[in-house]
Design an enzyme around this catalytic site. Sequence first.
Site, PDB file in Angstrom:
ATOM      1  CG  HIS A 114      -6.370   1.700   5.945  1.00 16.64           C
ATOM      2  ND1 HIS A 114      -5.320   1.525   5.685  1.00 16.64           N
ATOM      3  CD2 HIS A 114      -7.403   1.120   5.077  1.00 16.64           C
ATOM      4  CE1 HIS A 114      -4.996  -0.153   5.109  1.00 16.64           C
ATOM      5  NE2 HIS A 114      -6.555   0.162   4.660  1.00 16.64           N
ATOM      6  CG  HIS A 167      -3.968   1.785  12.667  1.00 12.90           C
ATOM      7  ND1 HIS A 167      -2.677   2.237  12.539  1.00 12.90           N
ATOM      8  CD2 HIS A 167      -4.279   1.316  11.293  1.00 12.90           C
ATOM      9  CE1 HIS A 167      -2.694   2.356  11.567  1.00 12.90           C
ATOM     10  NE2 HIS A 167      -3.401   1.402  10.883  1.00 12.90           N
TER      11      HIS A 167
END
Length: 343
Positions: A114, A167
Site C-alpha cells: 500500500h 503490517h
Amino acid sequence: MDSLHTTGIRFAEVLQAGPPWLEKFWISVTSLADPKCVFTVCFPLAYFLDRKVGVSVLWIGLVSEWLNVVLKWFLFGERPFWWVHESGLTRKQLVVLRQFPVSCETGPGSPSGHCMITGAALWPLVTALMALASRHSRSLVVKMSPFGAYVLLLLAVGLSRIFVLAHFPHQVVGGILTGAVLGWRLQGCTPANRTLGFFVATGLALLLSSLISPPTSNSPLSSPRRRSIRLATKWCSNPSWLRLDTRPFASISRDTGSALGLGLAASFSLPRGGHLDPWQRLASALLALVAIQVLHWFLQPTDVTLWYGTNFFKYAIGPWLVTFLLPQLVLSLTPPRRSPHIN
C-alpha cells in the site's frame, strides 16, 4: 527481529485503543489506498488532467507493484495478525488486538505494498501539481502544498496498515521510502511513445518472472508464498475475509494486464481534431470512473483460474476505455466547437 515485532504489536495496540471514530477513518484510508485504486481511480483522474502524467502514473504503478511482489518473495516478512499467534506472544503476555475485513492479506508482509505502490505511482502527479502551483503562485507554501499532502497521505496510509494488523511499522517505513525513491527514479523513464510490441513484451516479461517459482516447485521462492497463504488461512478470524486479490499472483495478473492495456492505448488515437476541452475532460473522467467500477464489480467469477483470467482482462481493457473509447464517446455526444467567425 522478535523485539522489533513485539514493539510493532504494542504500537498497534495503542492505535486500536484510540477514539472509536478513528476506526472507520483508518479502515477507509487503507481501503482507498489499496494498490488497485492506482489503476482504477488515480490513473483515470491523472490522465484527464494531463495525458503524459496519467500514463506515467499507470506505468510506475505496475512496475512498482511487480517490484513489490519480488521484494516480498525475497524478504518475506511476517504479518502482525498471524505473527502474534505464531510467536507465542499471546500466551506469554496480555495482547488486546482486533482483526478487520481488510486484515487478512495472504501475501508476505515486507515491504508494505500500500505504501510503496501508492507512494511511487502518485509521485508524477504530485510533481505535476507542484509545477502547476508554481506557475500560479509565488508562495512557497502553495508551491509545496501538493508535496505536503503527499507526505500526510503516506503517513496516514502507513498508520492505517499498522492499525488493521496488516503490517509492522518497519515494513511501512520501508514501503514509504522505497516508493518515494522509485517514483522519483522512474518518472523520467515512462515509455510514452512505445508501440504495442513493447508493452506486450513487457507484460510477458512480468508474467514469466512470476513463473520462476511456481507453487508446486521446491525452489526457495515458492516456500514464502505457500507459507504466507497457510498462515493467513490459519489465523484469519473470519474465512470470508480471505480474498484472492491479496495474493501475489493477483498483482502479477493486474500488472501484466495493465501493460497490455497501455499497448492497446498506444495503438489507438482520437481522430484529428479530437482535443478535449475542460468540460469534456471532466465528463470523460467521470464516465471512466463509473465504467471501470462497473467492469470490476460485474466480473467476479468464483473459480480461481477463471478469476485470474478475468482479472487480467479487466486491467487490460481499462486503459483502452480511458484513453480512447470513452473520450471518443464524449466527442460524439457533444456538439463540435465552432471556429470564431472572421470577416
